[in-house]
Design an enzyme around this catalytic site. Structure first.
Site, PDB file in Angstrom:
ATOM      1  N   SER A  81       0.770  -1.281  -0.111  1.00 45.98           N
ATOM      2  CA  SER A  81      -0.152  -0.149   0.003  1.00 45.98           C
ATOM      3  C   SER A  81       0.956   1.046  -0.086  1.00 45.98           C
ATOM      4  O   SER A  81       1.802   1.244   0.348  1.00 45.98           O
ATOM      5  CB  SER A  81      -0.667  -0.017   1.358  1.00 45.98           C
ATOM      6  OG  SER A  81      -1.587   1.158   1.355  1.00 45.98           O
TER       7      SER A  81
ATOM      8  N   TYR B 233      -2.629  -0.557  11.021  1.00 48.51           N
ATOM      9  CA  TYR B 233      -2.451  -0.925   9.388  1.00 48.51           C
ATOM     10  C   TYR B 233      -1.135  -0.247   8.829  1.00 48.51           C
ATOM     11  O   TYR B 233      -0.561  -0.941   8.178  1.00 48.51           O
ATOM     12  CB  TYR B 233      -3.722  -0.722   8.795  1.00 48.51           C
ATOM     13  CG  TYR B 233      -3.414  -1.067   7.403  1.00 48.51           C
ATOM     14  CD1 TYR B 233      -3.959  -1.991   6.912  1.00 48.51           C
ATOM     15  CD2 TYR B 233      -3.483   0.153   6.456  1.00 48.51           C
ATOM     16  CE1 TYR B 233      -3.919  -2.427   5.555  1.00 48.51           C
ATOM     17  CE2 TYR B 233      -3.224  -0.228   4.871  1.00 48.51           C
ATOM     18  CZ  TYR B 233      -3.657  -1.531   4.435  1.00 48.51           C
ATOM     19  OH  TYR B 233      -3.724  -1.693   3.162  1.00 48.51           O
TER      20      TYR B 233
ATOM     21  N   LYS C 267       2.128  -2.135   7.079  1.00 51.20           N
ATOM     22  CA  LYS C 267       2.368  -2.093   5.782  1.00 51.20           C
ATOM     23  C   LYS C 267       3.877  -1.542   5.550  1.00 51.20           C
ATOM     24  O   LYS C 267       4.591  -2.221   4.858  1.00 51.20           O
ATOM     25  CB  LYS C 267       1.553  -1.156   5.030  1.00 51.20           C
ATOM     26  CG  LYS C 267       0.068  -1.644   4.835  1.00 51.20           C
ATOM     27  CD  LYS C 267       0.509  -3.104   3.928  1.00 51.20           C
ATOM     28  CE  LYS C 267      -1.090  -3.821   3.566  1.00 51.20           C
ATOM     29  NZ  LYS C 267      -0.973  -5.052   2.832  1.00 51.20           N
TER      30      LYS C 267
ATOM     31  N   THR D 246     -12.943  -1.740  -1.596  1.00 51.76           N
ATOM     32  CA  THR D 246     -13.174  -3.224  -1.095  1.00 51.76           C
ATOM     33  C   THR D 246     -14.149  -3.364   0.158  1.00 51.76           C
ATOM     34  O   THR D 246     -14.377  -2.066   0.668  1.00 51.76           O
ATOM     35  CB  THR D 246     -11.820  -3.667  -0.758  1.00 51.76           C
ATOM     36  OG1 THR D 246     -11.549  -2.980   0.475  1.00 51.76           O
ATOM     37  CG2 THR D 246     -10.785  -3.538  -1.768  1.00 51.76           C
TER      38      THR D 246
END
Length: 337
Positions: free
Chosen positions: A138, A151, A155, A188
């Site tokens: 990402s 998150y 990443k 998503t």
């Protein structure tokens, strides 16, 4: 000859779209995720599109479960050629409102899940001296934003971990390849199923792309793993490059805008269910397939010119050369007219 592919997080979002894309190429696909309803729906789609599917309910945070899933796939389809790590979870909240247990769980799924998948892939690929691992990364692995500390940290860790593994493979002169596909905001289901403590419904920060854009980039990277990274979407390129030259400016900008830009105007009830601990496919005994797309179809783009250009550099150079020739011809006509 079709490939044997493993995809984690295959029940929804980018993983689901990637399974469909590989299926169109006739791949044999091991589908790994926790939710059985989503996995069964994904397997059905794969078969309808011309691929073969094996659904293996798996929590990627459990390294033993990942090893057993890899063994089941190879028993069914033969040696694994491509392993795609996609599975993740998250919590939308300020860091001080995320419990230690929640932060640990996000890290176990979104970072250690990648390490577990990579370990299993390498244990099979290295002895054969062939295979490809694709990490779905990402832009937030380079440029962190507020409300997604767990998150973003995961990443960032995936990027560092993958770079280390890549240099080890180079040292061994191995033919096994590992690459990362850095993603933009994608439409998503995560914005409906992750834990959120925001007052309003979470959303991806525009510009938003459809998961099929991401899936095409993943399949291309699997076929061309020589590049260490692929960037999907002009926004990803701008974010990563901007962070290199103006990180402090971006800090101040995100401090002002990062809260509102990640929320719609829709209020959400406190304590809405999330999938951090259990999948939501069968919540309250109701089977539900979330699919690949989230709630933002009207705002999402199904194309990315930047991503197309990255996949077709020869065509881009040819177009530039043609434009140059045409420009030169116009200039010559003007000169002699």
């Amino acid at each position: 000859m079709s490939e044997t592919v493993v995809i984690t997080g295959a029940s929804g979002g980018i993983g689901r779209a990637t399974a469909r894309e590989f299926a169109r190429h006739g791949a044999r696909i091991g589908l790994l995720a926790r939710g059985r309803t989503g996995l069964e729906a994904a397997a059905k789609e794969v078969r309808e599109l011309g691929g073969q599917a094996l659904a293996v309910p798996t929590d990627v945070a459990d390294h033993t479960a990942v090893a057993e899933a890899a063994g089941a796939v190879e028993k069914e389809f033969g040696p694994i050629d491509v392993w795609v790590n996609v599975a993740f979870s998250s919590v939308f909240a300020p860091f001080t409102e995320i419990t230690p247990e929640e932060f640990k769980r996000v890290t176990e799924v979104s970072y250690l899940g990648y390490a577990n998948g990579t370990r299993e892939a390498l244990s099979r690929m290295l002895p054969r001296d062939r295979g490809t691992i694709v990490q779905v990364g990402s832009a937030l692995g380079d440029r962190s934003i507020p409300l997604q500390s767990a998150y973003c940290g995961a990443k960032h860790a995936v990027n560092g971990f993958t770079s280390s593994v890549r240099t080890e493979l180079m040292h061994r002169k191995s033919n096994v390849r590992i690459t990362v596909v850095q993603m933009p905001a994608v439409n998503t289901p995560q914005f409906s199923w992750v834990i959120s403590r925001l007052p309003r419904h979470p959303q991806p920060v525009p510009p938003i792309y459809q998961p099929e854009v991401a899936a095409r980039a993943v399949v291309h990277a699997a076929a061309h793993p020589q590049r260490k990274q692929y960037y999907v979407g002009a926004s990803t390129v701008a974010t990563i490059l901007g962070n290199k030259v103006a990180a402090g400016l971006l800090d101040r900008y995100l401090a002002r805008t990062g809260y509102d830009s990640q929320q719609t105007d829709e209020r959400v009830r406190p304590g809405r269910p999330g999938n951090l601990w259990e999948p939501l496919d069968d919540e309250d005994g109701m089977a539900r397939d979330f699919g690949a797309h989230g709630e933002f179809d009207e705002k999402a783009s199904a194309r990315s010119p930047q991503t197309w250009a990255a996949r077709h550099p020869g065509s881009l150079l040819a177009a530039a050369a043609a434009a140059g020739v045409a420009g030169a011809a116009v200039a010559t006509r003007r000169h002699w007219s």
